[in-house]
Design a protein around this motif. Sequence first.
Motif, PDB file in Angstrom:
ATOM      1  N   ARG A 121      -5.424 -20.464   6.814  1.00 34.82           N
ATOM      2  CA  ARG A 121      -6.234 -20.823   7.985  1.00 34.82           C
ATOM      3  C   ARG A 121      -7.304 -19.758   8.149  1.00 34.82           C
ATOM      4  N   GLU A 122      -8.549 -20.213   8.213  1.00 37.44           N
ATOM      5  CA  GLU A 122      -9.664 -19.289   8.398  1.00 37.44           C
ATOM      6  C   GLU A 122      -9.844 -19.020   9.892  1.00 37.44           C
ATOM      7  N   TYR A 180     -12.540 -26.372   1.193  1.00 39.55           N
ATOM      8  CA  TYR A 180     -12.404 -26.166   2.627  1.00 39.55           C
ATOM      9  C   TYR A 180     -12.044 -27.475   3.317  1.00 39.55           C
ATOM     10  N   TYR A 181     -11.157 -27.373   4.283  1.00 37.37           N
ATOM     11  CA  TYR A 181     -10.769 -28.505   5.115  1.00 37.37           C
ATOM     12  C   TYR A 181     -11.058 -28.137   6.560  1.00 37.37           C
ATOM     13  N   GLY A 182     -11.382 -29.134   7.345  1.00 39.78           N
ATOM     14  CA  GLY A 182     -11.648 -28.873   8.752  1.00 39.78           C
ATOM     15  C   GLY A 182     -11.737 -30.167   9.523  1.00 39.78           C
ATOM     16  N   GLU A 194     -13.542 -21.871  -7.260  1.00 48.25           N
ATOM     17  CA  GLU A 194     -14.091 -22.113  -5.927  1.00 48.25           C
ATOM     18  C   GLU A 194     -13.030 -22.711  -5.000  1.00 48.25           C
ATOM     19  N   PRO A 195     -12.993 -22.271  -3.737  1.00 48.43           N
ATOM     20  CA  PRO A 195     -12.036 -22.844  -2.787  1.00 48.43           C
ATOM     21  C   PRO A 195     -12.483 -24.224  -2.307  1.00 48.43           C
ATOM     22  N   THR A 230     -10.529 -24.619  10.593  1.00 49.37           N
ATOM     23  CA  THR A 230     -10.944 -24.486   9.187  1.00 49.37           C
ATOM     24  C   THR A 230      -9.849 -23.845   8.349  1.00 49.37           C
ATOM     25  N   ARG A 231      -9.550 -24.506   7.219  1.00 47.86           N
ATOM     26  CA  ARG A 231      -8.565 -23.999   6.269  1.00 47.86           C
ATOM     27  C   ARG A 231      -9.196 -23.926   4.881  1.00 47.86           C
ATOM     28  N   ARG A 232      -8.803 -22.890   4.145  1.00 44.68           N
ATOM     29  CA  ARG A 232      -9.321 -22.688   2.789  1.00 44.68           C
ATOM     30  C   ARG A 232      -8.174 -22.888   1.812  1.00 44.68           C
ATOM     31  N   HIS A 290     -16.326 -29.458   8.195  1.00 46.12           N
ATOM     32  CA  HIS A 290     -15.808 -29.680   6.845  1.00 46.12           C
ATOM     33  C   HIS A 290     -15.091 -31.010   6.827  1.00 46.12           C
TER      34      HIS A 290
END
Length: 82
Positions: free
Chosen positions: A32-33, A50-52, A47-48, A37-39, A69
């Motif tokens: 969790r960023e 991203y979810y959001g 490359e990551p 937002t989660r990476r 995201h």
Amino acid sequence: MEPTLRFYFLAINVKEGIMGDIVHTSRIKIVREKGPTRRAMIEGFNEPVYYGVHGGIKSFYKVEPEKEHAATLDHIVAATAG
């Protein structure tokens, strides 16, 4: 320790009802960023992902992310449609 997800993909012979061998193991670390937002770091990729939240989803949850995201649901729909 950060959570790691593992998914196993099996090769299955449906006609003969035979369970096959594991052909791939997905190893994914999700962090969790900030806010929603989660990476996700997927083993084998630099490359990551991203979810959001965005659009109606952020309205539903009443959040305003710094950056929108795609939601996890967006990725599931895209994967099943493709």
